[in-house]
Design a protein around this motif. Structure first.
Motif, PDB file in Angstrom:
ATOM      1  N   LYS A  13       0.843  -1.026   0.160  1.00 56.20           N
ATOM      2  CA  LYS A  13      -0.015   0.008   0.266  1.00 56.20           C
ATOM      3  C   LYS A  13       0.835   1.722  -0.128  1.00 56.20           C
ATOM      4  CE  LYS A  13      -2.769   1.006   3.307  1.00 56.20           C
ATOM      5  NZ  LYS A  13      -2.994   1.753   4.659  1.00 56.20           N
ATOM      6  N   GLU A  14       2.210   1.486   0.710  1.00 48.52           N
ATOM      7  CA  GLU A  14       2.779   1.935   1.068  1.00 48.52           C
ATOM      8  C   GLU A  14       3.041   2.442  -0.723  1.00 48.52           C
ATOM      9  OE1 GLU A  14       7.233   2.018   1.736  1.00 48.52           O
ATOM     10  OE2 GLU A  14       6.740   0.103   2.730  1.00 48.52           O
ATOM     11  N   ASN A  15       3.193   2.272  -1.848  1.00 48.05           N
ATOM     12  CA  ASN A  15       3.729   2.860  -3.221  1.00 48.05           C
ATOM     13  C   ASN A  15       2.027   3.156  -4.153  1.00 48.05           C
ATOM     14  OD1 ASN A  15       6.090   1.926  -3.020  1.00 48.05           O
ATOM     15  ND2 ASN A  15       5.845  -0.589  -2.972  1.00 48.05           N
ATOM     16  N   LEU A  16       0.957   3.045  -3.068  1.00 49.91           N
ATOM     17  CA  LEU A  16       0.161   4.103  -3.931  1.00 49.91           C
ATOM     18  C   LEU A  16       0.013   4.697  -4.491  1.00 49.91           C
ATOM     19  CD1 LEU A  16      -3.056   2.772  -4.368  1.00 49.91           C
ATOM     20  CD2 LEU A  16      -3.348   4.238  -2.753  1.00 49.91           C
ATOM     21  N   ILE A  17       0.489   5.757  -3.978  1.00 44.49           N
ATOM     22  CA  ILE A  17       0.757   7.017  -4.345  1.00 44.49           C
ATOM     23  C   ILE A  17       1.771   7.228  -5.338  1.00 44.49           C
ATOM     24  CG2 ILE A  17       2.156   9.853  -3.514  1.00 44.49           C
ATOM     25  CD1 ILE A  17       0.140   8.994  -0.862  1.00 44.49           C
ATOM     26  N   HIS A  50     -10.953   2.736  -1.495  1.00 49.96           N
ATOM     27  CA  HIS A  50      -9.288   3.495  -0.632  1.00 49.96           C
ATOM     28  C   HIS A  50      -9.052   4.300  -2.277  1.00 49.96           C
ATOM     29  CE1 HIS A  50      -5.602   4.057   2.442  1.00 49.96           C
ATOM     30  NE2 HIS A  50      -5.197   3.548   0.975  1.00 49.96           N
ATOM     31  N   GLY A  53     -10.719   7.099  -2.698  1.00 47.45           N
ATOM     32  CA  GLY A  53     -10.413   8.345  -1.295  1.00 47.45           C
ATOM     33  C   GLY A  53      -8.496   9.110  -1.191  1.00 47.45           C
ATOM     34  N   VAL A  54      -7.839   8.193  -1.530  1.00 48.44           N
ATOM     35  CA  VAL A  54      -6.430   8.959  -1.840  1.00 48.44           C
ATOM     36  C   VAL A  54      -5.911   9.641  -3.080  1.00 48.44           C
ATOM     37  CG1 VAL A  54      -4.391   8.149  -2.431  1.00 48.44           C
ATOM     38  CG2 VAL A  54      -5.024   7.203  -0.458  1.00 48.44           C
ATOM     39  N   PHE A  57      -8.199  13.096  -2.577  1.00 44.00           N
ATOM     40  CA  PHE A  57      -7.682  13.918  -1.313  1.00 44.00           C
ATOM     41  C   PHE A  57      -6.380  15.120  -1.976  1.00 44.00           C
ATOM     42  CE2 PHE A  57      -4.697  14.680   2.093  1.00 44.00           C
ATOM     43  CZ  PHE A  57      -5.383  15.306   2.740  1.00 44.00           C
ATOM     44  N   TYR A  58      -5.280  14.467  -2.463  1.00 43.19           N
ATOM     45  CA  TYR A  58      -4.173  15.224  -2.688  1.00 43.19           C
ATOM     46  C   TYR A  58      -4.466  15.811  -4.337  1.00 43.19           C
ATOM     47  CZ  TYR A  58      -2.433  12.302   0.238  1.00 43.19           C
ATOM     48  OH  TYR A  58      -1.749  11.501   1.247  1.00 43.19           O
ATOM     49  N   TYR A  61      -3.837  15.032  -8.275  1.00 48.28           N
ATOM     50  CA  TYR A  61      -4.481  13.567  -9.161  1.00 48.28           C
ATOM     51  C   TYR A  61      -5.110  14.721  -9.599  1.00 48.28           C
ATOM     52  CZ  TYR A  61      -1.109  10.707  -6.553  1.00 48.28           C
ATOM     53  OH  TYR A  61       0.207   9.806  -5.524  1.00 48.28           O
TER      54      TYR A  61
ATOM     55  N   ALA B 271       2.058  14.789  -3.149  1.00 47.27           N
ATOM     56  CA  ALA B 271       0.774  14.351  -4.263  1.00 47.27           C
ATOM     57  C   ALA B 271       0.303  15.622  -4.143  1.00 47.27           C
ATOM     58  CB  ALA B 271       0.297  13.163  -4.054  1.00 47.27           C
ATOM     59  N   GLY B 272       1.152  16.724  -2.534  1.00 46.16           N
ATOM     60  CA  GLY B 272       0.096  18.015  -2.990  1.00 46.16           C
ATOM     61  C   GLY B 272      -1.078  18.071  -2.064  1.00 46.16           C
ATOM     62  N   MET B 286       3.005   9.274   4.239  1.00 46.62           N
ATOM     63  CA  MET B 286       3.627   7.825   3.989  1.00 46.62           C
ATOM     64  C   MET B 286       3.322   6.523   3.749  1.00 46.62           C
ATOM     65  SD  MET B 286       7.121   8.955   5.497  1.00 46.62           S
ATOM     66  CE  MET B 286       7.330   6.788   6.548  1.00 46.62           C
ATOM     67  N   GLU B 287       2.755   5.967   4.339  1.00 43.97           N
ATOM     68  CA  GLU B 287       2.093   4.756   4.206  1.00 43.97           C
ATOM     69  C   GLU B 287       0.253   4.841   3.110  1.00 43.97           C
ATOM     70  OE1 GLU B 287       0.229   4.015   7.913  1.00 43.97           O
ATOM     71  OE2 GLU B 287       2.400   4.351   9.218  1.00 43.97           O
ATOM     72  N   ARG B 290      -5.145   8.844   2.622  1.00 45.55           N
ATOM     73  CA  ARG B 290      -5.220   9.925   2.710  1.00 45.55           C
ATOM     74  C   ARG B 290      -4.250  10.551   3.687  1.00 45.55           C
ATOM     75  NH1 ARG B 290     -10.737  11.356   0.663  1.00 45.55           N
ATOM     76  NH2 ARG B 290     -10.644  13.171   2.185  1.00 45.55           N
TER      77      ARG B 290
END
Lengths: 151, 519
Positions: A13-17, A50, A53-54, A57-58, A61, B271-272, B286-287, B290
């Protein structure tokens, strides 16, 4: 079609971003599609909810197709003080779009963003990976014309 | 090793890349070649020099003269006049008052002492000026608890905004027994008006890496992360290079210097999201989540990334560590006043002649920073206000121009040093507009996790928007202070606690501006 990207990262999961960054950068329309989200969900074994959600959020994207060139104009106080509102007016007039919209030819999307960390050159904007500072109306006109001429 | 008569350093940063520095550098190399000077004049690249709006800049050593706003057509003249005949082309040089501003001795630099002097992409340059000596000393001659003690007695306080004593932070985590501990460097610089960390990383990435090594060893972390915002492409590139070069020399990796200590440094890209500057939100991000803040306690020092003890420090804080270890805490205390030691890197911008950055002793008056380093007000306008500490900072009026810039002195005036951003405004600027911009920023950046912040920022923006467009009442001013005070007391993290500072200072110090706009 995302295998090349997945190969670079272990399914954690930590690689998702990172994966989302790479997918978005490889898409000519600068966004992460529903189909891509599905693929990522399967690869990382995490729920689609999920990932959305990510994604939402940022600010870097997008879940909607964007133009080839994403303009991010800084609207934070230092740029605001140096006239970012006039730059925004100029950009809207040049491109004929409102904030968040893409030009009909698919060349530009106009966005606002928070501080880019180049306040010594305020007002500033980023177009894709390039930073443009010390903007004034003529300079903006020229930058847009240059990009148009290149494409 | 080859000796050169002169070294020429080009500043490579976003500004100069945009102005075509690479082309000009190539032109200079060609011209030197043509005049058979390539063996005498060495052309190198360095990080940003700290001033802006000067296009392509180049420093010539040992003369220490800086050319600015260079164009390709200037090159033949500089080569034949300066490099061949030894007559600097004065009309192209940086003006003397600005040059004084960048006199390194005058500024007393610790963090930025190498910036603009060494090639940040070459580890040998860094080692050549004494780099990695502190790492060697720490790892071979000091126990982790001695390092923590040294940093604690140096009085170093966090440079990210909150000003928490660094040694104390380390002291919580260092004695904990855990199978894994982490050190995280917060390079998610997002406070509006702040770009000091970017210039530290672009100018001297190895100093940060060395600081990370020492800090990791002190707290017992075998893995370190640099969490950096995605927009800082040049920093990411230079840090990756620095890590690789340190690995190649055996300064990083497994069993370093045969001591049995392992360390791995990884870069994590954001990512902003402004809120990710908050340490627990940063850990969430980092994990792969969100980036919303966690409830505290447990504090990250006890339970942080992946539930393991995690120390989170700012870039500038960590970049102070090598000098403290190398020269000792007593040496460090020569800088600064009033119980606040060391230097501080400030970014100055807005209505000043020379926007840019400076590193000065803690306790330097605001007036000195604005007048000497910012060059004073631009276009002969009068000073009206300075927003000190970014959006989460305080609007100071001219009455406070002589305030000493350190944690303790500012606290007396209910102000904060924050990240060190100084946004200067002239007397034509309306504080209603500025506060509007600040509150728009907070409304946008609130992460939505806790109610006081997400609802409160919406209410605050609505009130200031009403005032800005002439629909406000005088009671709205009290309402804004009341709401933001409630947010200060009840929000989960610093984001929701912050609007109170700019709101109360703007309304109290510049009330007339607000009254003018009321209906």
């Amino acid at each position: 079609m995302y295998e090349k990207i997945f190969e670079k990262y272990s399914p954690e999961k930590e690689n998702l971003i990172y994966i989302l960054h790479d997918i978005q950068d490889s898409n000519p329309q600068n966004y992460v599609s529903e189909e891509a989200v599905q693929a990522v969900s399967e690869y990382l074994d995490i729920p689609v909810s999920h990932i959305y959600g990510v994604l939402t959020f940022y600010t870097m994207y997008s879940t909607k197709p964007r133009g080839k060139n994403v303009i991010r104009l800084c609207e934070s106080p230092p740029c605001f003080l140096k006239g970012s509102e006039n730059i925004l007016k100029k950009l809207r007039q040049l491109l004929g779009v409102r904030i968040g919209e893409t030009t009909e030819d698919g060349l530009f999307t106009l966005e606002l963003c928070a501080c880019l960390g180049v306040c010594g050159n305020a007002p500033a904007m980023m177009i894709n990976d390039d930073v443009y500072g010390d903007l004034n109306e003529e300079k903006v006109e020229q930058i847009i014309a240059n990009i148009k001429a290149r494409s | 090793m080859k000796f050169y008569r002169s070294h020429v350093l080009f500043a490579i940063d976003n500004d100069s890349l945009q102005s075509g520095v690479k082309e000009i550098e190539a032109a200079l190399k060609m011209e030197l070649d043509k005049k058979h000077l390539s063996d005498e004049i060495n052309v190198l690249e360095t990080g940003g020099l700290g001033y802006f709006g000067t296009g392509v800049s180049m420093v010539v050593f040992p003369d220490q003269l800086t050319y600015v706003n260079l164009k390709k057509e200037h090159i033949p003249e500089i080569v034949s006049e300066h490099f061949l005949k030894g007559r600097p082309v004065t009309r192209l040089l940086l003006n003397p008052s600005l040059a004084r501003k960048y006199d390194y001795k005058y500024q007393g630099r610790i963090v930025l002492d190498n910036s603009g002097k060494i090639n940040p992409e070459n580890i040998e340059d860094y080692i050549g000026v004494g780099g990695y000596e502190a790492w060697e000393k720490a790892l071979l001659n000091m126990k982790p608890e001695e390092i923590v003690k040294e940093v604690e007695s140096s009085g170093l306080r966090g440079r990210g905004g909150a000003g928490f004593p660094t040694g104390l932070k380390w002291k919580f985590t260092a004695p904990l027994k855990a199978e894994q501990k982490y050190l995280v460097v917060n390079a998610d610089e997002g406070e509006p008006g702040t770009f000091k960390d970017r210039l530290i990383m672009e100018g001297d990435p190895h100093k940060l890496i060395e600081g990370i090594m020492i800090a990791s060893y002190a707290v017992g972390a075998s893995k370190a992360f640099i969490y950096i915002r995605g927009e800082y492409k040049l920093c990411i590139h230079r840090l990756e290079l620095a890590i690789q070069q340190a690995k190649n020399l055996g300064l990083l990796g497994k069993n370093i210097f045969n001591t049995g200590f392992d360390l791995d440094i990884k870069i994590k890209i954001g990512a902003g999201a402004y809120v990710c500057g908050e340490e627990t939100a940063l850990i969430e991000s980092m994990e792969g989540n969100r980036g919303t803040p966690r409830f505290k306690p447990p504090f990250p020092g006890v339970e942080g990334a992946w539930q393991k003890p995690t120390v989170v420090n700012n870039v500038e804080t960590i970049s102070n560590v090598p000098a403290i270890i190398k020269n000792g805490a007593d040496w460090y205390k020569n800088f600064g006043v009033n119980g606040c030691y060391g230097t501080k890197v400030y970014t100055i911008m807005g209505d000043v002649k020379f926007p840019g950055l400076c590193e000065v002793n803690m306790g330097t008056p605001l007036r000195t920073i604005i007048e000497e380093f910012g060059g004073g007000m631009i276009n002969g306008k009068k000073f009206k206000a300075a927003l000190v500490g970014g959006a989460a900072g305080v609007f100071l009026s001219d009455e406070l121009l002589d305030v000493k810039m350190d944690f303790n002195s500012l606290q007396e005036y209910a102000a904060v040093l924050g990240s060190g951003a100084i946004l200067v405004m002239n007397d034509t600027v309306d504080m209603v507009d500025m506060l509007w911009s600040v509150l728009r920023f907070f409304r946008h950046e609130s992460c939505g996790k806790c109610n006081p912040c997400s609802k409160g920022n919406t209410v605050l923006f609505k009130l200031i928007d009403g005032i800005r467009w002439g629909k406000g009442k005088e009671s709205d001013l009290d309402e804004m202070i009341k709401v933001s005070r409630a947010m200060k007391e009840t929000s989960l993290c610093a984001l929701g606690q912050s609007p109170y500072m700019p709101i109360s200072s703007a309304i109290n110090n510049f009330r007339a501006d607000f009254l003018k706009r009321l209906k």
